[in-house]
Write an enzyme that holds these catalytic residues in place. Structure first.
Site, PDB file in Angstrom:
ATOM      1  N   TRP A 118       0.839  -1.214   0.000  1.00 32.35           N
ATOM      2  CA  TRP A 118       0.000   0.000   0.000  1.00 32.35           C
ATOM      3  C   TRP A 118       0.867   1.256   0.000  1.00 32.35           C
ATOM      4  O   TRP A 118       0.404   2.352  -0.290  1.00 32.35           O
ATOM      5  CB  TRP A 118      -0.963   0.008   1.202  1.00 32.35           C
ATOM      6  CG  TRP A 118      -0.316   0.287   2.537  1.00 32.35           C
ATOM      7  CD1 TRP A 118       0.717  -0.398   3.107  1.00 32.35           C
ATOM      8  CD2 TRP A 118      -0.650   1.323   3.477  1.00 32.35           C
ATOM      9  NE1 TRP A 118       1.038   0.133   4.342  1.00 32.35           N
ATOM     10  CE2 TRP A 118       0.212   1.189   4.595  1.00 32.35           C
ATOM     11  CE3 TRP A 118      -1.595   2.345   3.497  1.00 32.35           C
ATOM     12  CZ2 TRP A 118       0.152   2.050   5.709  1.00 32.35           C
ATOM     13  CZ3 TRP A 118      -1.652   3.194   4.612  1.00 32.35           C
ATOM     14  CH2 TRP A 118      -0.783   3.034   5.693  1.00 32.35           C
ATOM     15  N   ASP A 119       2.137   1.084   0.289  1.00 30.35           N
ATOM     16  CA  ASP A 119       3.075   2.200   0.295  1.00 30.35           C
ATOM     17  C   ASP A 119       2.976   3.006  -1.007  1.00 30.35           C
ATOM     18  O   ASP A 119       3.096   4.233  -1.012  1.00 30.35           O
ATOM     19  CB  ASP A 119       4.521   1.688   0.390  1.00 30.35           C
ATOM     20  CG  ASP A 119       4.768   0.772   1.573  1.00 30.35           C
ATOM     21  OD1 ASP A 119       3.819   0.113   2.005  1.00 30.35           O
ATOM     22  OD2 ASP A 119       5.922   0.704   2.040  1.00 30.35           O
ATOM     23  N   GLU A 132       1.009  -2.034  13.055  1.00 26.35           N
ATOM     24  CA  GLU A 132       1.131  -3.501  13.055  1.00 26.35           C
ATOM     25  C   GLU A 132       1.496  -4.047  14.425  1.00 26.35           C
ATOM     26  O   GLU A 132       1.665  -5.254  14.572  1.00 26.35           O
ATOM     27  CB  GLU A 132       2.183  -3.924  12.026  1.00 26.35           C
ATOM     28  CG  GLU A 132       1.759  -3.614  10.600  1.00 26.35           C
ATOM     29  CD  GLU A 132       2.777  -4.069   9.567  1.00 26.35           C
ATOM     30  OE1 GLU A 132       3.956  -4.224   9.936  1.00 26.35           O
ATOM     31  OE2 GLU A 132       2.395  -4.251   8.402  1.00 26.35           O
ATOM     32  N   LYS A 181       3.258   1.487  16.268  1.00 29.61           N
ATOM     33  CA  LYS A 181       4.395   1.364  15.350  1.00 29.61           C
ATOM     34  C   LYS A 181       4.468   2.560  14.400  1.00 29.61           C
ATOM     35  O   LYS A 181       5.531   3.075  14.099  1.00 29.61           O
ATOM     36  CB  LYS A 181       4.255   0.068  14.545  1.00 29.61           C
ATOM     37  CG  LYS A 181       5.389  -0.186  13.591  1.00 29.61           C
ATOM     38  CD  LYS A 181       5.169  -1.462  12.798  1.00 29.61           C
ATOM     39  CE  LYS A 181       6.320  -1.715  11.849  1.00 29.61           C
ATOM     40  NZ  LYS A 181       6.045  -2.769  10.881  1.00 29.61           N
ATOM     41  N   GLN A 182       3.320   2.961  13.885  1.00 31.29           N
ATOM     42  CA  GLN A 182       3.306   4.008  12.851  1.00 31.29           C
ATOM     43  C   GLN A 182       1.952   4.690  12.860  1.00 31.29           C
ATOM     44  O   GLN A 182       0.989   4.166  13.411  1.00 31.29           O
ATOM     45  CB  GLN A 182       3.564   3.389  11.494  1.00 31.29           C
ATOM     46  CG  GLN A 182       2.459   2.467  11.006  1.00 31.29           C
ATOM     47  CD  GLN A 182       2.926   1.537   9.902  1.00 31.29           C
ATOM     48  OE1 GLN A 182       3.364   0.427  10.186  1.00 31.29           O
ATOM     49  NE2 GLN A 182       2.843   1.982   8.672  1.00 31.29           N
TER      50      GLN A 182
HETATM   51  C1  BGC Z   1       4.851  -1.279   7.605  1.00 31.71           C
HETATM   52  C2  BGC Z   1       3.794  -1.387   6.530  1.00 31.71           C
HETATM   53  C3  BGC Z   1       4.462  -1.282   5.185  1.00 31.71           C
HETATM   54  C4  BGC Z   1       5.584  -2.287   5.052  1.00 31.71           C
HETATM   55  C5  BGC Z   1       6.380  -2.089   3.776  1.00 31.71           C
HETATM   56  C6  BGC Z   1       5.908  -2.340   7.385  1.00 31.71           C
HETATM   57  O1  BGC Z   1       6.905  -2.218   8.340  1.00 31.71           O
HETATM   58  O2  BGC Z   1       4.282  -1.440   8.880  1.00 31.71           O
HETATM   59  O3  BGC Z   1       2.846  -0.353   6.676  1.00 31.71           O
HETATM   60  O4  BGC Z   1       3.527  -1.457   4.177  1.00 31.71           O
HETATM   61  O5  BGC Z   1       6.487  -2.135   6.122  1.00 31.71           O
HETATM   62  O6  BGC Z   1       6.972  -0.810   3.753  1.00 31.71           O
END
Ligand code: BGC
Length: 767
Positions: free
Chosen positions: A357-358, A488, A601-602
């Site tokens: 999804w990035d 996550e 986490k984000q």
């Molecule tokens: C992130 C995801 C991301 C993936 C690839 C993961 O660490 O939590 O949001 O899509 O990395 O960049």
């Protein structure tokens, strides 16, 4: 965190050779040209720790999934962009002793990635155990103008001896991925040939049968004059090498030019891959190094001309943003709609080079504003072409009637993640793909996209959301159960606010899209309705019901949106109270402890606030930011950029700047101690966003660019350029003025700090 990269506005520089940093440097100094790329491995033999990496865009291997107990719904495989044949190798032997930086005394080592020119250089002096000293100067580039070709100029100078030097340039296709699930090699040999100073190997991937041909051709000069070589050849399985001996005199500069070409069955029928490689190699060889270099410089000059960001008064910030822009441009050029942007680009194996999804949530805005219009469109069409697979993917999980669930991780449209527990339920990616359609149209004005492609995707995604919610009798509301939000660090939660938000937004936007296509292109509308078997009344009725009654987790007392149900049951400690030795928590805590903790986490709720900011007043944005920011550990590279944009939005320039530095220099300073695995390419687009959307305050409102700039205290001024619908705007911001120059030949209406203006062709607006 590391701190060995020298600050410089245009170059990434490592001075002195420290083997400890080598794998990190291999990532940082990576090269790419959109078609292929590589980590900055050494040309000559290196017996120290290294992650070998050459990658060809789009060429992958479906590595069978490895799990303990199989469950329905597991993807069959995890796709891997392959470690491809190594074409850079040049072994060097000096009077019988092999040059190996892990084994000799290295002085005056300087490794430089020249971002203005698009090439990598390495200089050093090596003293071998025999006491012989040589100076090496090696430059390498992967051509941006002829993306099947590359060249290395490898010069050595004997400093204190006269004697025999042997160069053994080779192509090694007997390579493997470090992350192979079953430790197997993914390539089979198809054929090879070598004669004189030229050699080729064609290999094919197991299972997927991609054919890749790699060719090399060399030339030797002494003090700049070409010399005849009597190259001898050596072939082994999946390996070709030539051997060139020279009696070198002290003080002579002996240069081996190694030209290379890489062609694949992505672009040619299999039986033509070898002849195409011959042709590409002959183009490179006849151009020669100097011409290839000047074409490279010219290509990058024009890229920088349109897409540079200049920061005055802060070299670290300047270097950071240029590094991000540089990496993005060498990873994805947007010329081929079959390609996409892996989170590590060409810099490492992690994430398998697959699409996440990035792309939609982070990368699209960068390419919309800095590249040709078709580049953003190609990114969208990539998903359009995978719609059938997304529908199949949803069917496998029990959804019906044309509902689509796009994969969290994919190469060809099939789901292929390898962390089931986490990524499986991150269905929010479907929302990002829908939002990207809106974002693209908002930016480009290309509403036809809805007619041609977008509406079909939106209908399928909305159908998924309409089935994925459940009716709660207790609440008399729809709820969204069992999901993982962008954070996550907690899986399988109920009512993740972000997911519900993006789901309902999609239901609303799809209705607008339907109405638009119906009104403007009735024939196409009927075609889509028939093709998708869309039951207009019934399906839209359900969507409306969901929109009217959807439950969103919310905390009245704090007046903030709740990341998910039960969030306040967690122990409410803050990231600042973590000991430095505990961070990053994903390297120091058990997964169990992480899942129970409050730490995020984000950006999660804040990701939603960022996407849908127009729905919230400033006080709401501030309250949510102040609640969630202190609980966020930013252990995804995708996080600080969103926090930076929101900090700018609420006028917290100090924190906006802190988050910006963290995102811009994430890899250069190795904040999360993981750059040896590769650089965070997709989050680099987030860095760009935190600059242009954050400091520049750029938005698109009412079909016009909108700017609300602020400037960090540390900077004197900054300047960036953006494309907008055929015009280029150059935005200069200093402590007391904003100048916006319209570099195009048509006038551009825009809004700055809530006032409307029109800037005529080639004129400057000064505020
Ligand atoms: C992130 C995801 C991301 C993936 C690839 C993961 O660490 O939590 O949001 O899509 O990395 O960049």
């Amino acid at each position: 965190m590391k701190n060995y990269i020298k600050h410089d506005p245009w170059k990434i520089i490592e001075e002195g050779f420290d083997m400890k940093n080598h794998t990190a440097s291999e990532s940082l100094f990576s090269l790419g040209n959109g078609r292929f790329g590589q980590r900055a491995n050494f040309e000559e033999k290196y017996s120290g720790k290294s992650l070998q990496g050459n990658y060809v865009a789009g060429v992958y291997y479906p590595d069978k999934t490895r799990v303990g107990w199989w469950k329905n719904g597991y993807p069959e495989y995890f796709a891997k962009v392959l470690n491809a044949p190594n074409w850079i190798g040049i072994n060097v032997t000096i009077e019988g002793e092999e040059l190996d930086l892990a084994k000799c005394k290295v002085t005056d080592f300087v490794r430089t990635l020249n971002m203005k020119e698009g090439c990598l250089n390495r200089k050093f002096t090596a003293e071998l155990s025999s006491g012989k000293q040589i100076k090496v100067d090696a430059t390498r580039l992967l051509s941006m103008t002829d993306d099947e070709t590359a060249v290395i100029k490898y010069s050595v100078e004997p400093l204190n001896f006269t004697g025999k030097i042997i160069f053994s340039p080779y192509i090694d296709a007997d390579v493997k991925n470090e992350d192979a699930n079953y430790d197997e090699k993914f390539w089979d040999e198809v054929g090879k040939e070598v004669s004189g100073n030229e050699g080729y190997i064609t290999v094919a991937t197991k299972k997927t049968d991609f054919h890749v041909c790699t060719g090399m051709k060399t030339k030797l000069t002494v003090n700049g004059n070409e010399v005849e070589t009597n190259a001898q050849s050596l072939v082994k399985e999946k390996y070709v090498q030539t051997k060139i001996e020279i009696e070198a005199r002290q003080g002579q500069i002996i240069t081996l030019f190694k030209f290379a070409a890489i062609t694949s069955s992505m672009n040619y029928p299999k039986h033509d891959v070898l002849s195409a490689c011959h042709a590409a190699l002959s183009r490179a060889y006849s151009s020669g190094f100097d011409t290839m270099l000047s074409q490279q410089i010219a290509w990058w000059e024009s890229k920088w001309e349109h897409g540079d960001i200049i920061v005055n008064g802060d070299v670290a910030a300047q270097q950071g943003i240029r590094f991000n822009i540089y990496q993005l441009n060498q990873t994805y050029t947007g010329e081929d709609e079959r390609l996409n942007i892996g989170p590590k680009g060409f810099t490492g194996e992690k994430y398998g080079g697959s699409t996440y999804w990035d792309t939609e949530a982070y990368c699209l805005p960068f390419y919309l504003a800095t590249a040709e219009e078709n580049v953003g469109k190609n990114l969208l069409k990539y998903r359009y072409k995978q719609l059938d697979k997304a529908i199949e993917n949803a069917q496998k999980l029990g959804f019906t009637g044309g509902a689509a669930l796009y994969p969290m991780v994919t190469m060809n449209g099939e789901e292929c993640h390898n962390e089931w527990e986490i990524t499986f339920e991150e269905i929010h990616r479907n929302g990002a793909i829908a939002f990207a359609i809106y974002d693209y149209i908002r930016y480009t004005g290309d509403k036809n996209y809805l007619v041609d492609f977008g509406l079909e995707v939106l209908i399928a995604i909305s159908r998924f959301w309409a089935q994925r919610v459940s009716w709660s009798e207790a609440k008399e509301q729809y709820v969204m159960l069992g999901v993982t939000g962008p954070n996550e660090y907690e899986n399988n939660v109920n009512n993740n606010w972000y997911t519900s938000k993006v789901a309902t937004w999609t239901l609303k936007y799809t209705q607008e899209a339907i109405a638009y296509v119906k009104e403007t292109e009735p024939t196409r509308y009927t075609e889509i309705i028939e093709k998708t078997k869309f039951d207009v009344n019934k399906e839209i009725k359900k969507w409306k019901h969901i929109l009217d009654t959807m439950y969103f987790a919310y905390n009245q007392e704090l007046d903030v949106f709740m990341q998910q149900d039960g969030f306040m049951d967690k122990e409410q400690i803050l990231a600042k109270d973590l000991k430095p030795s505990e961070r990053p928590i994903n390297q120091n805590w058990s997964w169990d402890r992480i899942l129970r903790s409050v730490f995020i986490k984000q950006a999660d709720v804040l990701q939603g606030i960022y996407l849908f900011e127009d729905e919230f007043d400033l006080a709401t944005i501030r309250r949510n930011f102040d609640f969630y920011e202190p609980r966020t550990v930013h252990e995804s590279s995708l996080s600080p950029c969103v926090h930076s944009i929101l900090a700018s939005k609420i006028g917290d320039n100090k924190r906006a700047y802190e988050f910006y530095l963290r995102t811009a220099r994430l890899d250069l300073d190795d904040y999360n101690n993981e750059v040896h695995e590769g650089c965070h390419i997709t989050s680099m687009a987030g860095t760009w966003m935190s600059f242009v959307k954050g400091f520049g305050g750029m938005r698109i409102k009412n079909d016009k660019p909108y700017f609300a700039p602020n400037i960090p205290e540390e900077w004197e001024s900054y300047l960036f350029k953006v494309n907008f619908r055929g015009a280029i705007l150059e935005v200069f911001v200093s402590k007391n003025e904003i100048n916006i120059k319209n570099l195009s030949k048509k006038s551009v209406p825009l809004t700055v700090l809530d006032k409307n203006y029109t800037i005529n062709a080639e004129q400057t607006l000064k505020i």
